[in-house]
Design an enzyme around this catalytic site. Structure first.
Site: not given
Ligand code: AMP
Ligand code: ZN
Length: 139
Positions: A30-31, A86, A93, A99, A101
């Site tokens: 995750d970034i 989420n 979400q 996805h 985590h």
């Molecule tokens: P959620 O809030 O559960 O939908 O989580 C989405 C997650 O995606 C967040 O923790 C972001 O940091 C992660 N995210 C968004 N864009 C990227 C990306 N390009 N590469 C890796 N993780 C990402």
């Protein structure tokens, strides 16, 4: 799916730090790196979230969790881990490609809070609610 950031990652159209891939799922860092090693596990099939997921996709996706979690634990040395999912905006979400985590936890009081408020149990209400939900499971 067009304009889905995780579909683009799966297709290799935008870069990611990949930690696992097979024909059905992919995992990448995750970034946001909530903690070191924070990883996302995604199905390759574009599906919005668990609420719209088939049993077949869920079976493959969630089956990969234990080995990925163990690998992450060994690689990071983190003794503990939260596994979080989420579904929909109210639940946090932000990316609408399903996805999971995996958040390694290194110590207590690390500033990360996942809290559930507790209420006095009303066993009558609990019984009625459980019955109402169970009717929907195979409806
Ligand atoms: P959620 O809030 O559960 O939908 O989580 C989405 C997650 O995606 C967040 O923790 C972001 O940091 C992660 N995210 C968004 N864009 C990227 C990306 N390009 N590469 C890796 N993780 C990402
Ligand atoms: Zn997608």
């Amino acid at each position: 799916m067009e304009n889905c950031i995780f579909c683009k990652i799966i297709a290799g159209e935008i870069p990611s730090s990949k930690v696992y891939e097979d024909d059905q799922v992919m995992a990448f860092l995750d970034i946001s790196q909530t903690t070191k090693g924070h990883t996302l596990l995604v199905p390759k099939e574009h599906v919005r979230n668990v609420l719209e997921m088939s049993e077949a996709t869920a079976s493959t996706l969630f089956a990969r969790l234990p080995k990925l979690a163990r690998a992450l634990k060994t690689a990071t040395g983190a003794p503990a881990m939260n596994i979080i999912n989420n579904n929909e905006e109210i639940a946090g979400q932000t990316v609408f490609h399903a996805h999971v985590h995996l958040v390694p936890r290194y110590q207590e009081n690390d500033g990360i809070k996942i809290e559930y408020t507790t209420h006095e149990p009303d066993f009558d209400a609990l019984g009625k609610l459980a019955e109402q939900i169970s009717k929907e499971v195979d409806a």
